[in-house]
Design a protein around this motif. Sequence first.
Motif, short mmCIF file in Angstrom:
data_model
loop_
_atom_site.label_atom_id
_atom_site.label_comp_id
_atom_site.label_asym_id
_atom_site.label_seq_id
_atom_site.Cartn_x
_atom_site.Cartn_y
_atom_site.Cartn_z
N ASP A 32 39.39 5.16 -5.20
CA ASP A 32 38.90 3.88 -5.72
C ASP A 32 37.52 3.64 -5.10
O ASP A 32 37.40 3.37 -3.90
CB ASP A 32 39.95 2.82 -5.33
N THR A 33 36.51 3.75 -5.94
CA THR A 33 35.12 3.66 -5.45
C THR A 33 34.83 2.36 -4.72
O THR A 33 34.19 2.36 -3.67
CB THR A 33 34.12 3.76 -6.62
N GLY A 34 35.32 1.25 -5.28
CA GLY A 34 35.06 -0.05 -4.66
C GLY A 34 35.62 -0.08 -3.24
O GLY A 34 34.95 -0.54 -2.31
N LEU A 37 33.54 2.00 -0.88
CA LEU A 37 32.31 1.29 -0.50
C LEU A 37 32.59 0.17 0.49
O LEU A 37 31.85 -0.03 1.46
CB LEU A 37 31.60 0.74 -1.75
N ARG A 38 33.70 -0.55 0.26
CA ARG A 38 34.04 -1.64 1.19
C ARG A 38 34.36 -1.08 2.58
O ARG A 38 34.05 -1.70 3.60
CB ARG A 38 35.20 -2.50 0.64
N TYR A 54 24.05 -5.10 -2.90
CA TYR A 54 24.33 -4.90 -4.33
C TYR A 54 25.71 -5.46 -4.68
O TYR A 54 25.88 -6.14 -5.68
CB TYR A 54 24.28 -3.41 -4.70
N ILE A 55 26.69 -5.14 -3.82
CA ILE A 55 28.06 -5.58 -4.10
C ILE A 55 28.14 -7.11 -4.08
O ILE A 55 28.78 -7.71 -4.94
CB ILE A 55 29.05 -4.96 -3.07
N GLY A 58 27.13 -8.43 -7.33
CA GLY A 58 27.84 -7.95 -8.53
C GLY A 58 27.07 -6.89 -9.28
O GLY A 58 27.30 -6.67 -10.47
N VAL A 61 25.69 -0.27 -7.02
CA VAL A 61 24.93 0.29 -5.90
C VAL A 61 24.19 1.53 -6.42
O VAL A 61 24.58 2.10 -7.44
CB VAL A 61 25.84 0.64 -4.69
N VAL A 66 26.39 6.33 -4.31
CA VAL A 66 27.79 6.41 -4.74
C VAL A 66 28.17 7.85 -5.11
O VAL A 66 29.28 8.32 -4.83
CB VAL A 66 28.06 5.37 -5.86
N GLY A 87 36.90 3.48 -10.94
CA GLY A 87 35.63 2.81 -10.61
C GLY A 87 34.43 3.73 -10.60
O GLY A 87 33.33 3.31 -10.24
N PHE A 88 34.62 4.96 -11.00
CA PHE A 88 33.50 5.91 -11.14
C PHE A 88 33.86 6.85 -12.28
O PHE A 88 35.00 7.33 -12.30
CB PHE A 88 33.31 6.71 -9.85
N GLN A 94 25.91 8.15 -14.03
CA GLN A 94 27.01 8.57 -13.15
C GLN A 94 27.95 9.54 -13.87
O GLN A 94 28.49 10.47 -13.26
CB GLN A 94 27.80 7.35 -12.67
N ARG A 165 38.68 -10.80 -1.77
CA ARG A 165 37.40 -10.08 -1.73
C ARG A 165 36.25 -11.07 -1.86
O ARG A 165 36.32 -12.03 -2.62
CB ARG A 165 37.35 -9.09 -2.90
N ASP A 167 33.52 -10.70 -3.33
CA ASP A 167 32.90 -10.73 -4.67
C ASP A 167 33.87 -11.22 -5.74
O ASP A 167 33.57 -11.17 -6.91
CB ASP A 167 32.31 -9.37 -5.04
N ARG A 176 29.36 -9.43 -12.39
CA ARG A 176 30.06 -8.14 -12.53
C ARG A 176 30.40 -7.87 -13.99
O ARG A 176 30.33 -6.73 -14.45
CB ARG A 176 31.33 -8.12 -11.65
P1 AMP Z 1 35.42 -2.70 -7.67
O1 AMP Z 1 36.26 -2.74 -6.44
O2 AMP Z 1 35.70 -1.48 -8.50
O3 AMP Z 1 35.49 -3.97 -8.48
O4 AMP Z 1 33.90 -2.54 -7.18
C1 AMP Z 1 33.29 -3.54 -6.39
C2 AMP Z 1 31.80 -3.36 -6.37
O5 AMP Z 1 31.47 -2.10 -5.76
C3 AMP Z 1 31.11 -3.33 -7.74
O6 AMP Z 1 30.86 -4.63 -8.24
C4 AMP Z 1 29.82 -2.58 -7.40
O7 AMP Z 1 28.90 -3.42 -6.73
C5 AMP Z 1 30.31 -1.53 -6.40
N1 AMP Z 1 30.72 -0.28 -7.07
C6 AMP Z 1 31.99 0.18 -7.23
N2 AMP Z 1 31.99 1.34 -7.89
C7 AMP Z 1 30.69 1.63 -8.18
C8 AMP Z 1 30.04 2.67 -8.87
N3 AMP Z 1 30.70 3.68 -9.44
N4 AMP Z 1 28.69 2.62 -8.94
C9 AMP Z 1 27.98 1.64 -8.37
N5 AMP Z 1 28.54 0.60 -7.75
C10 AMP Z 1 29.87 0.59 -7.63
#
Ligand code: AMP
Length: 219
Positions: A32-34, A37-38, A54-55, A58, A61, A66, A87-88, A94, A165, A167, A176
């Motif tokens: 899970d990309t989000g 990143l967190r 960036y996050i 909304g 990134v 990423v 999430g990717f 991408q 979260r 955001d 978002r």
């Molecule tokens: P999510 O948890 O999937 O809602 O992602 C939360 C935030 O992480 C998004 O609003 C973006 O700012 C960042 N993010 C997550 N996945 C990506 C991605 N594939 N590319 C760029 N930013 C990402």
Amino acid sequence: MKKEFIFLGPPACGKGTQTGSLSEYLNLPHIDTGSLLRAEIKNETEAGKEAKSYISKGQLVPVELVTKIIKNRLSQNDCEKGYILDGFPRSEEQAKELTKMNAEIDNGIETKFMAIYFDIDSNLLLERIVNRRSCPVCGTIYNLQSKPPKVAGHCDKDGAELIQRKDDTKEVAQSRFETYNRETAPLIEYYDKQGVLKTINANGSIKEVWERLIEVIND
Ligand code: AMP
């Protein structure tokens, strides 16, 4: 055959809940990309410091950041039999990067790639977002209305205190959605043209959506 799944759908469409269960069902890692990143932000890494602004707005990134994180993750041994990528990709750029890294990592082995789109009535989503809570320890997602924890404020699995979260506020969520519509939604047609898209109706209960998902997976 290696199984590669990616998921498309607007914020809070239910991907996170379903892909978490799918990971257990198929015994494949849930990436899970989000959350990745967190975790970078929490660990105060250079990548985390860059991603944070960036996050919080909304926005996506930068693609280099990423892509590097995802490539690293998909190269690990537990992805040998496949992965569930949540999430990717989130933009056409991408998606092209994913094709490149798959070619490099898979290096000629037989794979099955599927993009699953969660088609949902978007006027439900903002309410879902503001009611969403998650466990910082195991990542389980709750909803104060539709899926509340058994003990208010605590995770059913490990008892940790649930968090909201940063955001998941109305303002950031609006941004978002705009980012999703502009950058990510075009991927539905992109993958459809490649003949790898499956669409499921993501309206309904968690159980109903799960049954539709399993049908598509086993197709
Ligand atoms: P999510 O948890 O999937 O809602 O992602 C939360 C935030 O992480 C998004 O609003 C973006 O700012 C960042 N993010 C997550 N996945 C990506 C991605 N594939 N590319 C760029 N930013 C990402």
